[in-house]
Enzyme design. Structure first.
Site, PDB file in Angstrom:
ATOM      1  N   LYS A  24       0.847  -0.659   0.273  1.00 13.23           N
ATOM      2  CA  LYS A  24       0.227  -0.351  -0.192  1.00 13.23           C
ATOM      3  C   LYS A  24       1.153   1.319   0.020  1.00 13.23           C
ATOM      4  O   LYS A  24       2.056   1.191   0.498  1.00 13.23           O
ATOM      5  CB  LYS A  24      -0.405  -0.064   0.620  1.00 13.23           C
ATOM      6  CG  LYS A  24      -2.109   0.924   1.388  1.00 13.23           C
ATOM      7  CD  LYS A  24      -2.465   0.737   2.388  1.00 13.23           C
ATOM      8  CE  LYS A  24      -3.749   2.180   2.694  1.00 13.23           C
ATOM      9  NZ  LYS A  24      -5.072   1.502   3.634  1.00 13.23           N
ATOM     10  N   SER A  32      -9.334   1.967   2.549  1.00  8.45           N
ATOM     11  CA  SER A  32      -8.905   2.582   2.191  1.00  8.45           C
ATOM     12  C   SER A  32      -7.533   1.733   1.358  1.00  8.45           C
ATOM     13  O   SER A  32      -7.201   2.468   0.534  1.00  8.45           O
ATOM     14  CB  SER A  32      -7.632   3.740   2.930  1.00  8.45           C
ATOM     15  OG  SER A  32      -6.808   3.232   3.958  1.00  8.45           O
ATOM     16  N   SER A  50      -9.645  -0.923   6.989  1.00 10.22           N
ATOM     17  CA  SER A  50      -9.456  -0.461   5.788  1.00 10.22           C
ATOM     18  C   SER A  50      -8.506  -1.447   5.199  1.00 10.22           C
ATOM     19  O   SER A  50      -8.019  -1.522   4.154  1.00 10.22           O
ATOM     20  CB  SER A  50      -8.752   0.922   5.209  1.00 10.22           C
ATOM     21  OG  SER A  50      -9.372   2.036   6.019  1.00 10.22           O
TER      22      SER A  50
END
Length: 518
Positions: free
Chosen positions: A109, A191, A215
């Protein structure tokens, strides 16, 4: 990027044909959906090299990224790392072995720092060309394990903390809107959207995401992958662009429970740059987590089922039937579903808790992000105030008018952790004790069941772990998962439960691109 216009073939068909054409050229094994164990066996049998594997994922990213917006950048050094891994494997003495992630490509990420040629930006344009002081703690552990850092996955910009009400999940300025490969009209959730898309669409062997509140669990549920949110501090957050150290966690997003466990084994442990890892390391079992991948892991497990709280689907009978079938499977495999639970005290503990969470995290974010930004080199953005000004100056690129930055503004208006913030933090801890902790200890539960990410805020505010496993697909073809949550340090038990459920159901299937409307 190459144009996505094609003629006369439709892009979905061309995409499928291209992937099928590339597959035989890579190796004699089927790489799509291959597990870490499959890949390691192929390495051992010399039917696959890490270099070929990186080439395969790189090609998949090149083909699919214009559509899915899942990957920001492929590491320019990935092929060098793959070549080094192949040489280490070739030089290995007979009878010796390398770690489970050795030679395995991992996507990170974009809020997880790498001290290399890639930027770490949380999906924002503001941090392009900034230089981080060092690898994130989890990246150091991945490198030590011999993993290949394949690239950076997209994400909901600033981990969805810039503006809650207007920014869509999966959007960031660096790539645009991430797409769900099962149905591009469906939500990716966030996210860690890019990590989950990439794992689901076979753009990497395994990926890493982060979670402050949902997330990891939510995008994993929406994309038919396994998401593992560890106990806070079990994995280092050092070098991760923060929201709040009180809740932030780094965890695997993979296609199988076993793959997630391989990653967890590699990244869990102490880091001198994250004090929370010292306390949490007491939870790590001798011999690691792979020993808990047991086919009969459900036998005797007491699973809390608050059916009216979490599984009341109203006018969606298909969902109700799907989970009822799963409850039957859990029982058949030896689990005890505990339904005679007093939900009133549990619900009372969590009523209004998110107001305390918002109050605390808003103030904590300003302190944490300012501390992170101050340590960057070659960056004109040194504070939250600078971020806000950058967004205003670049409002079209950052879509400030459409997506806003209200949470940034609210955080900038705070002034440290004062009495009301301290009371909110204390209230969060108290409600976690009165809620999930009390429910589980009083009823001797091994895990709590919840559909989708519906228990994410409970796990987040209590710093508890959770793992989500694919559980089905709705009438639109969109996936949904079943989450198993537990108390701090209960990862071994959660692995047994999740693996047992996965092996009993084997629901995950890769996305069919011809079914998605690009």
């Amino acid at each position: 990027m190459a144009s996505t216009k094609t003629s006369p073939l439709s892009f979905p068909l061309l995409l499928t044909l291209t992937i099928l054409f590339l597959q035989p050229l890579v190796s004699s094994i089927i790489i799509e959906e291959a597990t870490v164990q499959d890949l390691q066996l192929a390495f051992k049998n010399k039917s696959l090299t890490s270099k070929q594997l990186v080439e395969y994922y790189r090609d998949n990213i090149f083909i699919q990224s214009p559509l899915l917006k899942a990957v920001i950048v492929v590491n320019p050094d990935a092929m060098l790392q793959a070549d080094a891994a192949d040489k280490e494997r070739d030089a290995l003495a007979p009878g010796h072995s390398l770690g489970g992630l050795h030679g395995i490509p991992v996507l990170l990420k974009d809020n997880i720092a790498t001290k290399d040629k890639m930027n770490t930006t949380a999906g924002s344009l503001a941090l392009i060309r900034s230089i981080v002081p060092r690898d994130a703690g989890v990246v150091s552990k991945l490198r030590q394990a011999g993993a290949i850092i394949l690239g950076k996955a997209s994400m909901t910009e600033w981990a969805n903390f810039r503006d809650f009400d207007h920014m869509p999940s999966g959007w960031c300025a660096r790539t645009g809107q991430g797409k769900n490969p099962y149905n591009t009209k469906g939500d990716t959730c966030g996210s860690s959207s890019g990590s989950a898309i990439s794992a689901s669409a076979n753009l990497a062997a395994v990926t890493l995401g982060t979670e402050t509140d949902g997330s990891i669990l939510c995008p994993s549920s929406n994309l038919a992958v396994v998401g593992f949110k560890p106990t806070v501090g079990l994995t280092s957050r050092a070098g991760v662009i923060p929201i709040t150290p009180r809740q932030d966690s780094v965890g695997p997003i993979c296609r199988t429970v076993a793959d997630a466990v391989y990653v967890l084994d590699a990244i869990a442990g102490q880091d001198s740059n994250d004090d929370a890892t010292i306390e949490a390391s007491k939870y790590i079992p001798s011999g690691g987590y792979k020993q808990f991948l047991k086919i009969n892991g459900l036998k005797g497990k007491r699973l809390g089922l608050l059916k009216d709280v979490f599984f009341n689907f109203g006018d969606e009978p298909d969902l109700a039937q799907a989970f009822d079938r799963h409850f039957s499977t859990l029982r058949q495999k030896g689990a005890v579903l505990v339904e005679d639970l007093d939900a009133s005290k549990f619900l009372e503990a969590y009523n209004g808790i998110q107001e305390y969470e918002i109050l605390a995290t808003t103030a904590e974010f300003k302190l944490a992000i300012n501390s992170y930004l101050e340590k960057l080199e070659a960056s004109s953005v040194r504070s939250l105030k600078d971020l806000i000004e950058f967004n205003n100056k670049n409002s079209k690129l950052e879509k400030i008018e459409e997506y806003g930055q209200q949470r940034f503004l609210e955080a900038e208006a705070t002034n440290g952790i004062n009495n009301k913030e301290k009371e909110a933090i204390q209230e969060l801890a108290k409600r976690s004790r009165d809620g999930l902790e009390k429910l589980m200890t009083d009823n001797k539960l091994d895990a709590l069941l919840a559909p989708f990410d519906s228990a994410a805020f409970i796990l987040a505010t209590g710093q508890f772990p959770g793992v989500i496993v694919p559980a089905g697909y709705d009438k639109e073809g969109l996936p949904f998962g079943l989450c198993f949550g537990g108390l701090k340090g209960s990862e071994p038990t959660l692995i047994e439960i999740a693996y047992g459920f996965e092996q009993a159901t084997k629901i995950r299937r890769p996305p069919s691109f011809s079914r998605s409307s690009y």
